[in-house]
Scaffold this active site. Sequence first.
Site, short mmCIF file in Angstrom:
data_model
loop_
_atom_site.label_atom_id
_atom_site.label_comp_id
_atom_site.label_asym_id
_atom_site.label_seq_id
_atom_site.Cartn_x
_atom_site.Cartn_y
_atom_site.Cartn_z
N ASP A 106 0.85 -1.21 0.00
CA ASP A 106 0.00 0.00 0.00
C ASP A 106 0.88 1.25 0.00
OD1 ASP A 106 -2.17 -1.68 0.21
OD2 ASP A 106 -2.21 -1.57 2.40
N1 URA Z 1 -1.17 -6.02 3.97
C1 URA Z 1 -1.68 -4.77 3.92
O1 URA Z 1 -2.73 -4.52 4.49
N2 URA Z 1 -1.01 -3.82 3.25
C2 URA Z 1 0.16 -4.04 2.62
O2 URA Z 1 0.74 -3.11 2.03
C3 URA Z 1 0.69 -5.34 2.68
C4 URA Z 1 0.01 -6.31 3.36
#
Ligand code: URA
Length: 239
Positions: A106
């Site tokens: 993310d």
């Molecule tokens: N899980 C998440 O919620 N976000 C990420 O970036 C990676 C794993």
Amino acid sequence: MAKISLDRMLQSQGFGTRKYCRSLIEDGEVAVHGVLVDNYRAEFETENLVYTVFDEDWLYRPHVYLALHKPPNFECSRKPSHHPGVLTLLPEQFTWRDVQPVGRLDHDTTGMLLLSDDGPFIHAQSSPKRHVPKYYEATTADAVTPELIAQMLSGVQLNDEPAPLTALICRQLGEHQLEIVLEQGKYHQVKRMLAACGNHCASLHRAKIGGLSLEALGLEEGEWCYLEAEELALLAEGA
Ligand code: URA
């Protein structure tokens, strides 16, 4: 042994169109094994081929495999919309080579991101059949409880998943801190699992994939490195 003309070689390494690569060579900007070459038709063996462009040395690589310590506020998507893309953190020729992230983090997640221009490698690494442990450090808004840990380990049902998802490891690191190890890589998985347990993920960092950690690679935020065969082999290591 494979031989390649200098203009084709530079193009394959992401230095631009054939025309542009020819102009670089003719302008005297390119050397091979330390010797200036201004004939773009000159042919070279690709193995261990070290070349110089604008005074910077490079090794010829049929494909590149990279690890990046992703900072916050960079997007992994091909067409980033709200933040700069992670490719802007790498030399420009990797974009020309069509280097892509292997899976996604993310925009606000930091930590280890793999990138490559090797399609079968990207595909194999991202396959749901591949059970590679991914190690996350999460900071939670509410204090960690034994119930939260028990639920993460026994299974958390998310709205659009057919079966509960489990963490391979869920270990308390501090009052608001957890180490979470997952084998799957579902969309926003850590954040959604914590939310489904009644907590909230305030920040998230991926420290390690398989047996390969950012610490061992010595990568600070925003830094990247090539991964060689020994490091790629570590990616397959279980938890
Ligand atoms: N899980 C998440 O919620 N976000 C990420 O970036 C990676 C794993």
